[in-house]
Design a protein around this motif. Structure first.
Motif, PDB file in Angstrom:
ATOM      1  N   ALA A 120     -59.333 -12.382   6.865  1.00 12.52           N
ATOM      2  CA  ALA A 120     -60.492 -12.551   5.981  1.00 12.52           C
ATOM      3  C   ALA A 120     -60.774 -14.030   5.726  1.00 12.52           C
ATOM      4  N   LEU A 121     -59.725 -14.807   5.546  1.00 10.80           N
ATOM      5  CA  LEU A 121     -59.883 -16.232   5.246  1.00 10.80           C
ATOM      6  C   LEU A 121     -60.376 -17.041   6.439  1.00 10.80           C
ATOM      7  N   GLN A 122     -60.392 -16.435   7.616  1.00 15.14           N
ATOM      8  CA  GLN A 122     -60.840 -17.134   8.814  1.00 15.14           C
ATOM      9  C   GLN A 122     -62.231 -16.687   9.244  1.00 15.14           C
ATOM     10  N   ALA A 123     -62.919 -15.898   8.409  1.00 15.31           N
ATOM     11  CA  ALA A 123     -64.212 -15.326   8.793  1.00 15.31           C
ATOM     12  C   ALA A 123     -65.367 -15.910   7.978  1.00 15.31           C
ATOM     13  N   LYS A 124     -66.508 -16.049   8.654  1.00  9.06           N
ATOM     14  CA  LYS A 124     -67.722 -16.487   7.953  1.00  9.06           C
ATOM     15  C   LYS A 124     -68.108 -15.484   6.881  1.00  9.06           C
ATOM     16  N   GLU A 125     -68.034 -14.204   7.244  1.00 10.87           N
ATOM     17  CA  GLU A 125     -68.352 -13.123   6.320  1.00 10.87           C
ATOM     18  C   GLU A 125     -67.232 -12.088   6.344  1.00 10.87           C
ATOM     19  N   PHE A 126     -66.855 -11.638   5.186  1.00  9.68           N
ATOM     20  CA  PHE A 126     -65.870 -10.579   5.045  1.00  9.68           C
ATOM     21  C   PHE A 126     -66.601  -9.378   4.440  1.00  9.68           C
ATOM     22  N   ILE A 127     -66.532  -8.237   5.110  1.00  8.11           N
ATOM     23  CA  ILE A 127     -67.257  -7.044   4.694  1.00  8.11           C
ATOM     24  C   ILE A 127     -66.265  -5.914   4.436  1.00  8.11           C
ATOM     25  N   VAL A 128     -66.391  -5.263   3.294  1.00  9.72           N
ATOM     26  CA  VAL A 128     -65.524  -4.136   2.951  1.00  9.72           C
ATOM     27  C   VAL A 128     -66.262  -2.825   3.164  1.00  9.72           C
ATOM     28  N   VAL A 129     -65.555  -1.867   3.730  1.00 12.09           N
ATOM     29  CA  VAL A 129     -66.099  -0.528   3.967  1.00 12.09           C
ATOM     30  C   VAL A 129     -65.119   0.478   3.369  1.00 12.09           C
ATOM     31  N   ALA A 130     -65.615   1.359   2.496  1.00 14.56           N
ATOM     32  CA  ALA A 130     -64.725   2.289   1.805  1.00 14.56           C
ATOM     33  C   ALA A 130     -65.492   3.549   1.419  1.00 14.56           C
ATOM     34  N   ASP A 131     -64.794   4.477   0.799  1.00 13.53           N
ATOM     35  CA  ASP A 131     -65.472   5.655   0.260  1.00 13.53           C
ATOM     36  C   ASP A 131     -65.560   5.522  -1.256  1.00 13.53           C
ATOM     37  N   SER A 132     -66.251   6.438  -1.887  1.00 15.82           N
ATOM     38  CA  SER A 132     -66.603   6.310  -3.301  1.00 15.82           C
ATOM     39  C   SER A 132     -65.400   6.253  -4.228  1.00 15.82           C
ATOM     40  N   ARG A 133     -64.256   6.759  -3.797  1.00 15.99           N
ATOM     41  CA  ARG A 133     -63.071   6.745  -4.647  1.00 15.99           C
ATOM     42  C   ARG A 133     -62.587   5.328  -4.934  1.00 15.99           C
ATOM     43  N   LYS A 134     -62.955   4.381  -4.080  1.00 12.32           N
ATOM     44  CA  LYS A 134     -62.484   2.998  -4.214  1.00 12.32           C
ATOM     45  C   LYS A 134     -63.405   2.149  -5.100  1.00 12.32           C
ATOM     46  N   LEU A 135     -64.530   2.718  -5.492  1.00 15.58           N
ATOM     47  CA  LEU A 135     -65.541   2.009  -6.288  1.00 15.58           C
ATOM     48  C   LEU A 135     -65.221   2.155  -7.773  1.00 15.58           C
ATOM     49  N   GLN A 136     -64.779   1.050  -8.398  1.00  9.55           N
ATOM     50  CA  GLN A 136     -64.417   1.060  -9.814  1.00  9.55           C
ATOM     51  C   GLN A 136     -65.017  -0.163 -10.499  1.00  9.55           C
ATOM     52  N   SER A 137     -65.005  -0.176 -11.825  1.00 12.06           N
ATOM     53  CA  SER A 137     -65.523  -1.349 -12.536  1.00 12.06           C
ATOM     54  C   SER A 137     -64.455  -2.427 -12.699  1.00 12.06           C
ATOM     55  N   ARG A 138     -63.182  -2.009 -12.794  1.00 12.56           N
ATOM     56  CA  ARG A 138     -62.082  -2.949 -12.939  1.00 12.56           C
ATOM     57  C   ARG A 138     -60.947  -2.538 -12.013  1.00 12.56           C
ATOM     58  N   LEU A 139     -60.140  -3.509 -11.598  1.00 18.42           N
ATOM     59  CA  LEU A 139     -58.976  -3.206 -10.778  1.00 18.42           C
ATOM     60  C   LEU A 139     -57.883  -2.548 -11.620  1.00 18.42           C
ATOM     61  N   LEU A 140     -57.153  -1.652 -11.002  1.00 18.01           N
ATOM     62  CA  LEU A 140     -56.093  -0.865 -11.614  1.00 18.01           C
ATOM     63  C   LEU A 140     -56.642   0.139 -12.623  1.00 18.01           C
ATOM     64  N   GLU A 141     -57.847   0.622 -12.362  1.00 17.37           N
ATOM     65  CA  GLU A 141     -58.369   1.751 -13.127  1.00 17.37           C
ATOM     66  C   GLU A 141     -57.933   3.064 -12.489  1.00 17.37           C
ATOM     67  N   ALA A 142     -58.198   3.203 -11.183  1.00 13.43           N
ATOM     68  CA  ALA A 142     -57.797   4.416 -10.470  1.00 13.43           C
ATOM     69  C   ALA A 142     -56.557   4.154  -9.610  1.00 13.43           C
ATOM     70  N   TRP A 143     -56.563   3.031  -8.904  1.00 14.01           N
ATOM     71  CA  TRP A 143     -55.400   2.603  -8.109  1.00 14.01           C
ATOM     72  C   TRP A 143     -54.403   1.975  -9.080  1.00 14.01           C
ATOM     73  N   LYS A 144     -53.148   2.386  -9.054  1.00 17.26           N
ATOM     74  CA  LYS A 144     -52.245   2.082 -10.160  1.00 17.26           C
ATOM     75  C   LYS A 144     -51.268   0.930  -9.931  1.00 17.26           C
ATOM     76  N   TYR A 145     -51.251   0.301  -8.757  1.00 12.56           N
ATOM     77  CA  TYR A 145     -50.266  -0.752  -8.527  1.00 12.56           C
ATOM     78  C   TYR A 145     -50.807  -1.827  -7.608  1.00 12.56           C
ATOM     79  N   ILE A 146     -50.157  -2.986  -7.654  1.00  9.79           N
ATOM     80  CA  ILE A 146     -50.503  -4.106  -6.780  1.00  9.79           C
ATOM     81  C   ILE A 146     -49.416  -4.233  -5.722  1.00  9.79           C
ATOM     82  N   PRO A 147     -49.749  -4.113  -4.434  1.00 15.18           N
ATOM     83  CA  PRO A 147     -48.760  -4.323  -3.378  1.00 15.18           C
ATOM     84  C   PRO A 147     -48.450  -5.817  -3.228  1.00 15.18           C
ATOM     85  N   ILE A 148     -47.174  -6.119  -3.049  1.00 14.74           N
ATOM     86  CA  ILE A 148     -46.723  -7.501  -2.908  1.00 14.74           C
ATOM     87  C   ILE A 148     -45.732  -7.552  -1.758  1.00 14.74           C
ATOM     88  N   GLU A 149     -45.969  -8.440  -0.787  1.00 14.01           N
ATOM     89  CA  GLU A 149     -45.066  -8.563   0.354  1.00 14.01           C
ATOM     90  C   GLU A 149     -44.013  -9.621   0.041  1.00 14.01           C
TER      91      GLU A 149
END
Length: 283
Positions: A120-149
């Motif tokens: 993503a950091l190497q692209a002129k444009e970064f585009i996200v494609v998802a389904d309606s379940r991923k559309l929220q007003s704030r992060l960690l509303e429906a998805w409950k955790y942050i992945p960390i490597e």
């Protein structure tokens, strides 16, 4: 989920992928980033169905699965570390686990967050494609955790630090048990042979929330603003990358003399009624 529900979700993903490609795929593209996740199958499918000449285009995958997807579609693969120095990707498509009102993302459910971020950091444009379940007003509303490597040797120290930051019972992600062979369970390994820690936090504040006085976003009472939490986690020794994509998008990055940004310029969500909802950057 019922068969009908699954079919509706897949149809929604296909609609989002088709719309995103129609609106953002450059006809003369030389390098295109292809992310991970089930939705990206439909992005590749849309590229093929659009009849676009890809003979001079190289597709840069974010992991093993996306590399196999590109190869199976008969498209040319270019691993990220083989792309000539200074090359800027014309566009990068990827999915997301959750997207907020300010186009901040959570990614890493598929354990490819490090590769996804560098592409993503190497692209002129970064585009996200998802389904309606991923559309929220704030992060960690429906998805409950942050992945960390994280580096395997640092897991215990990182877990302890995350608890200090207010994470609610962070845990090491385990690999799924195999369907055949010895029933041996162990930590999931990324393409870098690192581990993934999944760290639940309270719902994250946006910049607008902080400006409106809903909190400082600095971790007091466990409340973090998206950017502040991402920076703080990234500063922990042993962390390779955090699955929060925030900051600036591609055009904003180039205005600052950088190459690309973590945030998308647009996110496309396939809705269950067959329509596609778009969330675009304000600038």
């Amino acid at each position: 989920m019922s068969t009908a529900t699954v079919s509706a979700i897949e149809a929604a993903k296909k609609a989002a992928g088709t719309t995103a490609v129609a609106n953002h795929y450059p006809k003369d593209a030389k390098y295109v980033g292809i992310g991970s996740g089930s939705t990206i199958v439909y992005v590749v499918e849309a590229i093929k169905e659009a009849g676009i000449d890809t003979s001079s285009t190289k597709f840069v995958p974010t992991g093993f699965q996306s590399k196999e997807l590109v190869k199976q579609a008969g498209l040319q693969v270019a691993d990220f570390d083989t792309v000539p120095e200074g090359t800027v990707l014309d566009v990068a498509f990827d999915g997301a686990d959750e997207v907020d009102d300010e186009l901040n993302l959570i990614k890493g459910g598929g354990a490819c967050l490090f590769q996804e971020k560098i592409v993503a950091l190497q692209a002129k444009e970064f585009i996200v494609v998802a389904d309606s379940r991923k559309l929220q007003s704030r992060l960690l509303e429906a998805w409950k955790y942050i992945p960390i490597e994280v580096a395997p040797i640092a897991v215990n120290q990182v877990l302890a630090k995350l608890k200090e930051l207010g994470s609610i019972q962070p845990y090491l992600r385990m690999a799924p048990l195999p369907h055949d062979g010895p029933m041996k369970e162990g930590p999931l390994k990324t393409d870098q042979d690192f581990f993934i820690i999944d760290a639940p936090f309270k719902t994250l504040l946006t910049r607008a929330d902080v400006a409106a006085g809903k909190g400082d976003g600095n971790g007091k009472d466990g409340l973090w603003e998206v950017d502040q939490l991402a920076r703080t986690i990234n500063e922990i020794t042993g962390v390779l990358e955090v699955g929060i994509f925030s900051g600036v998008n591609g055009p904003q990055a180039r205005a600052r003399g950088l190459t690309g940004g973590q945030k998308p310029v647009a996110a496309y969500f396939g809705m269950t009624d067959g329509t596609v909802q778009t969330r675009k950057a304000s600038q």
